[in-house]
Design an enzyme around this catalytic site. Structure first.
Site, PDB file in Angstrom:
ATOM      1  N   GLU A 133      23.090   7.217   5.169  1.00  0.00           N
ATOM      2  CA  GLU A 133      23.831   5.973   5.351  1.00  0.00           C
ATOM      3  C   GLU A 133      22.993   4.999   6.189  1.00  0.00           C
ATOM      4  OE1 GLU A 133      27.097   5.963   8.412  1.00  0.00           O
ATOM      5  OE2 GLU A 133      27.233   8.073   7.835  1.00  0.00           O
TER       6      GLU A 133
ATOM      7  N   CYS B 205      28.682  10.251   6.102  1.00  0.00           N
ATOM      8  CA  CYS B 205      27.995  11.484   6.502  1.00  0.00           C
ATOM      9  C   CYS B 205      28.117  12.605   5.470  1.00  0.00           C
ATOM     10  CB  CYS B 205      28.545  11.967   7.841  1.00  0.00           C
ATOM     11  SG  CYS B 205      28.292  10.783   9.182  1.00  0.00           S
TER      12      CYS B 205
ATOM     13  N   HIS C  78      30.598  19.189  10.208  1.00  0.00           N
ATOM     14  CA  HIS C  78      29.947  17.916  10.518  1.00  0.00           C
ATOM     15  C   HIS C  78      30.090  17.671  12.017  1.00  0.00           C
ATOM     16  CE1 HIS C  78      28.773  13.815  10.756  1.00  0.00           C
ATOM     17  NE2 HIS C  78      29.994  13.360  10.941  1.00  0.00           N
TER      18      HIS C  78
END
Length: 386
Positions: A79, A111, A233
């Site tokens: 990103e 993400c 994450h």
């Protein structure tokens, strides 16, 4: 056919900021970062390092000449794109001198992008068992000086070689995804930094995790206790810990065991910061290289989350002999990075490339890294491989 991660590599910039120094400069209690976020350091990228150079360095560290000749797909999840049209993977393909008859693409969804790349790679290998796919997660997380997200910034890249009969991890065919059209984190084209609804985003992270895992259990029949560890994450390490706690509200034994593994899985994340698409795979690398408990045959659960939002839960099984394909000195190498004062960090991390009216770079700093941006001519980015 078994398909999964055959090799995994990591790269980070050579500069680092201690968050205790940042806390002092911002008149904040250092424990707010160390304990409140579970973060200790932040990787700092100079203007000559971007997703291309970091991604190329991570891949170069793991690829043999045979790999380079056999890779027929390169996927970059990011990103932090450096061009609205040309994929970073095309630049990396050239820098690494890969097989010319390859497909190269870039995937964006906050993400989550690299996870989508991993799934695409598996589908390609299923159709072409002799192929190899290079999946790279490369990002620079930047929020601005004295912003709320400043202590969670970071920079780095993870490279994974996906093949049949992998040497590290077999990826299971048990993926469950969820999509929600929400605005918890976004970056308009004309904004220098992303916009974040922090409280809402952390709530969505957790709710997407729990609801998707409920669906995962229904579809697979698996329970949390079936897994040796969980990799999530990691926008900041404390968020991942809260995620594990949200999954194990009633099973204290499983919570304690997975919390211990989680601490091993964030060793690198705590020293690097948020690397967006790569943070979940940096956590995997940290677990593999720092845990003395996990072993071949263990199943590991993954939770990938990309704001906006798309998430995915899936699992992988460790292959016998996987430890032979890992590094044993990565922590020592991270300790060798150049420490920065807060003043130097602000100058280096937030420096912008100046160009003239013809799109040529003005006084671009020199960089002797393995891969570096060395010039911009007529708006074209020019990279060098040392």
């Amino acid at each position: 056919m078994n398909i999964g991660i055959d090799k995994i590599g990591f790269s980070a910039p050579n500069y680092v900021l201690d968050l205790a120094d940042l806390a002092q400069a911002r008149n904040i209690d250092p424990n707010k970062f160390k304990l409140g976020l579970l973060q200790s350091q932040m990787a700092v990228s100079p203007v000559t390092q971007d997703i291309v150079t970091l991604g190329a360095q991570a891949a170069q560290a793991i690829l043999s000449e045979e790999d380079k000749a056999e890779i027929d797909m390169v996927i970059v999840g990011t990103e932090s794109s450096i061009d609205q049209s040309k994929a970073a993977s095309v630049f990396i393909h050239g820098l690494l001198d890969l097989n010319p008859f390859a497909r190269s693409i870039e995937i964006k969804e906050a993400c989550y992008g690299a996870t989508a790349g991993l799934v695409l790679a598996m589908s390609h290998i299923a159709q072409h068992p002799n192929s190899k796919v290079l999946v790279i997660a490369s990002d620079i997380a930047k929020y601005g000086i004295a912003s709320a997200g400043e202590p969670t910034q970071g920079a780095g890249a993870i490279a994974m070689l996906v093949t049949a009969d992998p040497a590290i991890m077999i990826l299971q065919d048990d993926n469950v995804c969820q999509t929600r059209d929400i605005m918890d984190f976004w970056r308009p084209n004309d904004d220098k930094y992303p916009r974040v609804d922090g409280k809402f985003s952390t709530e969505q992270y957790t709710d997407c995790l729990t609801t998707t895992f409920d669906q995962y259990k229904k579809r697979t029949g698996k329970e949390l206790a079936d897994f040796a560890a969980v990799c999530l994450h990691i926008p900041f390490s404390k968020q991942g810990l809260k995620g594990i706690q949200a999954l194990t509200t009633e099973d204290e034994e499983t919570l304690n065991r997975l919390s211990e593994r989680f601490q091993e899985a964030i060793v690198y994340n705590k020293l690097v910061g948020n690397i967006y698409t790569g943070s979940i795979f940096l956590s995997l690398l940290s677990l593999l290289e720092n845990s003395q408990t996990i072993e071949a045959g263990d199943d590991i659960l993954f939770y990938s989350y990309g704001s906006g939002a798309v998430c995915e839960i899936f699992s992988g099984r460790l292959v016998p002999g996987y430890k032979e394909h890992l590094q044993t000195d990565r922590l020592e190498k991270l300790k060798q990075r150049t420490p920065l004062s807060v003043q130097d960090y602000e100058k280096i991390f937030f420096e912008e490339i100046q160009t003239d009216e013809k799109g040529n770079a003005i006084d671009l700093p020199k960089d002797d890294a393995a891969f570096a941006l060395i010039d911009i001519q007529d708006f074209k980015r020019i990279y060098r491989k040392n």
